[in-house]
Enzyme design. Sequence first.
Site, PDB file in Angstrom:
ATOM      1  N   ASN A  15       1.044 -15.614  -6.156  1.00  0.00           N
ATOM      2  CA  ASN A  15       1.868 -14.403  -6.224  1.00  0.00           C
ATOM      3  C   ASN A  15       1.036 -13.310  -6.889  1.00  0.00           C
ATOM      4  O   ASN A  15       0.827 -13.338  -8.101  1.00  0.00           O
ATOM      5  CB  ASN A  15       3.134 -14.705  -7.045  1.00  0.00           C
ATOM      6  CG  ASN A  15       3.992 -13.473  -7.268  1.00  0.00           C
ATOM      7  OD1 ASN A  15       3.792 -12.445  -6.623  1.00  0.00           O
ATOM      8  ND2 ASN A  15       4.948 -13.577  -8.182  1.00  0.00           N
ATOM      9  N   LYS A  65       1.702 -10.227  -7.206  1.00  0.00           N
ATOM     10  CA  LYS A  65       2.541  -9.199  -7.856  1.00  0.00           C
ATOM     11  C   LYS A  65       2.066  -7.783  -7.477  1.00  0.00           C
ATOM     12  O   LYS A  65       1.604  -7.576  -6.359  1.00  0.00           O
ATOM     13  CB  LYS A  65       2.560  -9.414  -9.368  1.00  0.00           C
ATOM     14  CG  LYS A  65       2.915 -10.857  -9.742  1.00  0.00           C
ATOM     15  CD  LYS A  65       3.279 -11.025 -11.177  1.00  0.00           C
ATOM     16  CE  LYS A  65       3.448 -12.503 -11.485  1.00  0.00           C
ATOM     17  NZ  LYS A  65       3.991 -12.765 -12.811  1.00  0.00           N
ATOM     18  N   HIS A  82      12.493 -14.188  -7.913  1.00  0.00           N
ATOM     19  CA  HIS A  82      11.527 -14.267  -9.012  1.00  0.00           C
ATOM     20  C   HIS A  82      12.158 -13.632 -10.257  1.00  0.00           C
ATOM     21  O   HIS A  82      12.900 -12.648 -10.153  1.00  0.00           O
ATOM     22  CB  HIS A  82      10.244 -13.529  -8.624  1.00  0.00           C
ATOM     23  CG  HIS A  82       9.115 -13.798  -9.569  1.00  0.00           C
ATOM     24  ND1 HIS A  82       9.029 -13.190 -10.798  1.00  0.00           N
ATOM     25  CD2 HIS A  82       8.050 -14.626  -9.483  1.00  0.00           C
ATOM     26  CE1 HIS A  82       7.954 -13.630 -11.420  1.00  0.00           C
ATOM     27  NE2 HIS A  82       7.347 -14.507 -10.640  1.00  0.00           N
ATOM     28  N   GLU A 136      11.075 -11.715 -12.387  1.00  0.00           N
ATOM     29  CA  GLU A 136      10.784 -10.290 -12.561  1.00  0.00           C
ATOM     30  C   GLU A 136      11.681  -9.423 -11.674  1.00  0.00           C
ATOM     31  O   GLU A 136      11.875  -8.235 -11.963  1.00  0.00           O
ATOM     32  CB  GLU A 136       9.301 -10.026 -12.286  1.00  0.00           C
ATOM     33  CG  GLU A 136       8.432 -10.617 -13.395  1.00  0.00           C
ATOM     34  CD  GLU A 136       7.008 -10.934 -12.981  1.00  0.00           C
ATOM     35  OE1 GLU A 136       6.578 -10.495 -11.901  1.00  0.00           O
ATOM     36  OE2 GLU A 136       6.329 -11.648 -13.744  1.00  0.00           O
ATOM     37  N   GLU A 147      10.404 -22.033 -12.681  1.00  0.00           N
ATOM     38  CA  GLU A 147       9.586 -21.104 -13.455  1.00  0.00           C
ATOM     39  C   GLU A 147      10.308 -20.745 -14.750  1.00  0.00           C
ATOM     40  O   GLU A 147      11.113 -19.787 -14.769  1.00  0.00           O
ATOM     41  CB  GLU A 147       9.336 -19.833 -12.636  1.00  0.00           C
ATOM     42  CG  GLU A 147       8.558 -20.066 -11.364  1.00  0.00           C
ATOM     43  CD  GLU A 147       7.677 -18.882 -11.040  1.00  0.00           C
ATOM     44  OE1 GLU A 147       6.468 -19.079 -10.917  1.00  0.00           O
ATOM     45  OE2 GLU A 147       8.185 -17.753 -10.942  1.00  0.00           O
ATOM     46  N   GLY A 186       3.309 -15.505 -17.265  1.00  0.00           N
ATOM     47  CA  GLY A 186       2.417 -14.452 -17.733  1.00  0.00           C
ATOM     48  C   GLY A 186       2.162 -14.460 -19.227  1.00  0.00           C
ATOM     49  O   GLY A 186       1.649 -13.485 -19.776  1.00  0.00           O
ATOM     50  N   SER A 198       2.118 -19.685 -16.032  1.00  0.00           N
ATOM     51  CA  SER A 198       0.811 -19.834 -16.691  1.00  0.00           C
ATOM     52  C   SER A 198       0.026 -21.048 -16.206  1.00  0.00           C
ATOM     53  O   SER A 198      -0.644 -21.719 -16.990  1.00  0.00           O
ATOM     54  CB  SER A 198       0.999 -19.866 -18.214  1.00  0.00           C
ATOM     55  OG  SER A 198       1.527 -18.636 -18.674  1.00  0.00           O
TER      56      SER A 198
HETATM   57  C1  PEP Z   1       4.568 -16.033 -11.314  1.00  0.00           C
HETATM   58  O1  PEP Z   1       4.329 -14.882 -11.058  1.00  0.00           O
HETATM   59  O2  PEP Z   1       5.446 -16.623 -10.664  1.00  0.00           O
HETATM   60  C2  PEP Z   1       3.828 -16.701 -12.366  1.00  0.00           C
HETATM   61  C3  PEP Z   1       4.103 -17.953 -12.596  1.00  0.00           C
HETATM   62  O3  PEP Z   1       2.895 -15.971 -13.053  1.00  0.00           O
HETATM   63  P1  PEP Z   1       1.760 -16.563 -14.052  1.00  0.00           P
HETATM   64  O4  PEP Z   1       1.086 -17.707 -13.324  1.00  0.00           O
HETATM   65  O5  PEP Z   1       0.848 -15.434 -14.299  1.00  0.00           O
HETATM   66  O6  PEP Z   1       2.455 -17.059 -15.266  1.00  0.00           O
END
Ligand code: PEP
Length: 276
Positions: free
Chosen positions: A10, A12, A96, A98, A183, A189, A229
């Site tokens: 992803n 973003k 997601h 976000e 998640e 992040g 992460s």
């Molecule tokens: C994500 O955007 O779904 C995500 C898990 O980001 P990151 O790997 O940067 O934590």
Amino acid sequence: MARIPMIAGNWKMNRTVGEAASLVKELLPRIQGVGGVEVVVCPPATALHVVQGALGGSDVALGAQDMFWADWGAFTGLLGPPMLLDVGCRYVIIGHSERRGRFGKPDESLKPEAARVFGDTDASVNLKVKAALRHGLVPIMCVGEMLPEREDGRTDEVVSGQIRAGLADVSPEAVAGIVLAYEPVWAIGTGMACDTLEANRVTAVIRKTVRDTFGADAAEGVRIQYGGSVTDQNAHDLISQPEIDGALVGGASLDACRFAQIIQVASVIAKNTRKS
Ligand code: PEP
């Protein structure tokens, strides 16, 4: 039937069109011949078309980061399922954190009212999931608890509720073919991945919710990724957990080398273990 693990990147709101094409060109040679794992890249909407071209005849699939549930119409700024199909998308990330306004690392520059700026709810996630399925797109539906919810001991209740609401009125056959991503919001992040055994435990809770709601075939078929992460350093421990069918990768997917290493790790695990 064994579930094929999926590694999805992803990107973003990162990369220009030119940078996106370069990232794909750096990635493809690094994963040539790597088998047993499905790979998806989800660039920003502006780069979908060019990335599809750069992927060429490779096995890497294209995904979008979100979509609206209507096909066409007066919806300024949005993209509908036919548009995603038109540029070659097979997958679409839905719900997601976000987009739901559930931020792991609050941005100080965001005013409180901005925290819900995109406004996804379980109800809108459900509309998007059903619209994607109607059009033959495969949803990657994200669920996960926020830190206060975890601290209150509500993790299982939160993720189960998101699964039931997000997949309401979806047939068991369709559920078997979609992708879920666990998640934990506090892990996205932040560099603080979930403990591997705990990630596996919550993934099992999600699978049990699917089993209780949609039956055994849906639970055995549905792929459940972990996201939060994931890096080339922790990918092996997370992806080798028996319930976890791959990873949704944010930051580390912007580096071709690190993303390729995560894919290679998943491929080795897939060859050594059969999850079903
Ligand atoms: C994500 O955007 O779904 C995500 C898990 O980001 P990151 O790997 O940067 O934590």
